[in-house]
Design an enzyme around this catalytic site. Structure first.
Site, PDB file in Angstrom:
ATOM      1  CG  ASP A 183     -13.107  -0.874  -3.193  1.00 11.99           C
ATOM      2  OD1 ASP A 183     -12.447  -1.013  -2.313  1.00 11.99           O
ATOM      3  OD2 ASP A 183     -12.645  -0.241  -4.110  1.00 11.99           O
ATOM      4  CD  GLU A 207     -13.474   1.043   1.291  1.00 10.88           C
ATOM      5  OE1 GLU A 207     -12.265   1.438   1.657  1.00 10.88           O
ATOM      6  OE2 GLU A 207     -13.954   1.103   0.210  1.00 10.88           O
TER       7      GLU A 207
HETATM    8  C1  NOJ Z   1     -10.578   1.068  -0.962  1.00 15.35           C
HETATM    9  C2  NOJ Z   1      -9.618  -0.218  -0.940  1.00 15.35           C
HETATM   10  O1  NOJ Z   1      -9.612  -0.824   0.366  1.00 15.35           O
HETATM   11  C3  NOJ Z   1      -8.443   0.473  -1.470  1.00 15.35           C
HETATM   12  O2  NOJ Z   1      -7.264  -0.433  -1.076  1.00 15.35           O
HETATM   13  C4  NOJ Z   1      -8.435   0.820  -2.753  1.00 15.35           C
HETATM   14  O3  NOJ Z   1      -7.185   1.504  -3.038  1.00 15.35           O
HETATM   15  C5  NOJ Z   1      -9.492   2.078  -3.014  1.00 15.35           C
HETATM   16  N1  NOJ Z   1     -10.710   1.520  -2.264  1.00 15.35           N
HETATM   17  C6  NOJ Z   1      -9.916   2.057  -4.446  1.00 15.35           C
HETATM   18  O4  NOJ Z   1     -10.451   0.863  -4.935  1.00 15.35           O
END
Ligand code: NOJ
Length: 542
Positions: free
Chosen positions: A204, A267
């Site tokens: 993440d 991500e």
């Molecule tokens: C990316 C995640 O996919 C999202 O859902 C989240 O709110 C943010 N990062 C913060 O962790």
């Protein structure tokens, strides 16, 4: 040549959003036993792996992306024994399992953050996070002008007057990745899940861990999910700092010490493509979501350009491309594509907003998915897209839980609309999501028609389209293939991947196929004389 164990180079990976996949106990919230019971169905659909969004103990202020304990399971979702059973069942079915790792921030209910609040400024407990004194005579101004991705300032003041950084919700304090203790802790967390048999981690906010050392000021509002500098703005000091790569080299060494082929997927909302490709250099991560493709308008020329540039940037570091069209953070592509071409992606949709052309959106979504699955590389699917599920675009605002809704002062409706529980059975309570009517977000009444049992074995249904595509993709080894453009009309995108020709027509005039082409799969029926209508993708041989 990729080694045969490099499963991830061509894999189709299905994202499970645990809250909304399957509820075994009827409390309206999906859970691990619910997931385990439905894994065989995913095998049958034809995916290679699943990625589960967080299921760890959490106050759920950001749907579990606010983790209070990285080595356990939230009782809402089950317990560690349920996680072990889920992993074992996946393995028995030949599915790999990727779990979510949230290293940029913890929950404010994490033991470390509680200790930091109890401790004094400058203490080792505070050094695990990003605490600073404020500006102004009494320190009453935040240390800098950074904005939270969800809206509002990125700093919160605590009782003794110091401030802590939270790039996301106020309940998600950012960790200090300059601190060796934080690094050691996360290596240990990786090992905890690797020892339990997981095949990898979706990381993440992978572009956010390291902040520019002086925390220099930045007046621009963060884009939702961050990473991209607004047009004309300088590079953001909180995203994509070179120091993050050292962290991923360390993690890669941890994974490589395990048997099997365990992976890291980033991500990282980073552009341009060669900056993103740095995350997938040979000694770093394996995959990085190609969000630039997700955000490209439905225009042949634009898609060709982005497919080329992202493939080339990845190839330059020896990495495949990781395609994706939907996830739990963006408006579902069956809805996105129902808006006028070229419109900027909306951060959520409500009843008062312009509504999409739903049939057009679905038609284009089927064509887009078939195009994506025809490309070499790996692909991620988001639960429900195989049913052609649209966004819930008329959800009453009272139900909204995304922190972006409140923090943006109701300017952004947020992401709840793509997170609604899945319809499995048209005539069951909660459409078969669970044994009762309970559902943590309301399901639209129109969802009966999307239910799996209305689509399974029904020729032409979106579910059967995906199932056929995944079977053919495997048979023709499309994921391991290579792309060669076929020159054609400007409104048509055509490429060969090995023996398969993939043609998408964006234009009004039907597009012809080469003489003798044997059609393998089409996202909609061809014209009576065998041509490809507008907004349709065809796979053909010859
Ligand atoms: C990316 C995640 O996919 C999202 O859902 C989240 O709110 C943010 N990062 C913060 O962790």
């Amino acid at each position: 040549m990729p080694s045969p164990t490099d499963w991830w180079r061509s894999a189709v990976i299905y994202q499970i959003y645990p809250r909304s996949f399957a509820d075994s106990n009827g409390d309206g919230m999906g859970d691990l036993p619910g997931i385990t019971a439905r894994l065989a169905g995913l095998r049958d659909l034809g995916v290679d792996a699943v990625w589960l969004s967080p299921f760890y103990p959490s106050p759920q202020h950001d749907a579990g992306y606010d983790v209070a304990d990285y080595r356990s399971v939230d009782p809402r979702f089950g317990d560690l024994g349920d996680a072990d059973k889920m992993i074992a069942e996946a393995k028995a079915l030949g599915l790999r399992v990727i779990v979510d790792l949230v290293p940029n921030h913890t929950s404010d209910e994490h033991a470390w953050f509680r200790a930091a609040l109890q401790a004094a400024p400058g203490s080792p407990e505070r050094e695990r996070y990003v605490f600073r004194d404020g500006r102004g005579d009494d320190g009453g101004e935040p240390p800098n002008g950074w904005r939270s991705v969800f809206g509002g300032p990125a700093w919160q003041r605590v009782a003794d007057g110091q401030w802590y950084l939270h790039l996301f919700d106020v309940s998600q304090p950012d960790l200090n990745w300059g601190n060796p203790e934080v690094r050691a802790e996360f290596e240990d967390i990786l090992r905890f899940w690797l020892d339990r048999g997981v095949d990898g981690f979706r990381v993440d906010v992978a572009h956010g861990l390291i902040k520019e050392a002086t925390l220099s000021d930045y007046e621009y509002a963060g884009e939702i999910l961050g990473g991209m500098a607004p047009e004309g703005a300088p590079p953001p000091p909180m995203w994509d700092q070179d120091g993050v790569h050292e962290v991923y080299r360390e993690w890669r060494a941890v994974l490589d010490a395990y048997e099997g082929d365990r992976i890291l997927v980033a991500e990282a909302w980073v552009q341009p493509a060669d900056r993103l490709a740095r995350y997938v250099r040979p000694d770093e991560m394996h995959q990085a979501f190609n969000f630039e493709y997700l955000d490209t308008p439905w225009i042949a020329e634009r898609l060709r350009k982005v497919i080329d540039s992202t493939t080339a940037a990845n190839a330059a570091v020896g990495a495949p491309t990781t395609w994706v069209l939907s996830n739990h953070d963006v408006v579902r592509h069956a809805t996105r594509l129902g808006y006028p071409v070229g419109e900027r992606r909306r951060p959520g949709i409500g009843a008062g907003d312009p509504q999409p052309d739903a049939p057009l959106g679905l038609r284009r979504a089927r064509a887009a998915s078939l195009q994506m699955l025809g490309l070499p590389g790996s692909a991620y699917l988001y639960q429900g897209e195989e049913l052609g599920l649209p966004e819930h675009t008329t959800m009453p605002d009272d139900y909204r839980q995304d922190p972006a809704w409140e923090r943006s002062g109701h300017a952004e409706r947020g992401r709840d609309g793509c997170r609604v529980p899945i319809p499995w059975e048209a005539d069951a309570p909660s459409y078969g999501f669970g044994p009762t009517d309970a559902s943590w977000l309301p399901q639209p009444s129109s969802w009966a028609e999307y239910a799996l049992d209305r689509q399974r074995d029904v020729p032409g249904s979106t579910y059967e389209l995906y199932r056929s595509a995944l079977r053919l993709r495997r048979e023709h080894r499309l994921g391991d293939g290579s792309l060669e453009w076929v020159e054609t009309a400007p409104d048509v995108l055509a490429f060969r991947n090995g023996g398969v020709l993939v043609v998408t027509n964006f234009g009004e005039s039907p597009a012809g196929l080469p003489a003798g082409a044997e059609v393998l799969l089409t996202s909609e029926p061809l014209t009576d004389d065998g041509r490809v209508p507008q907004d349709v993708t065809v796979w053909a041989r010859g």
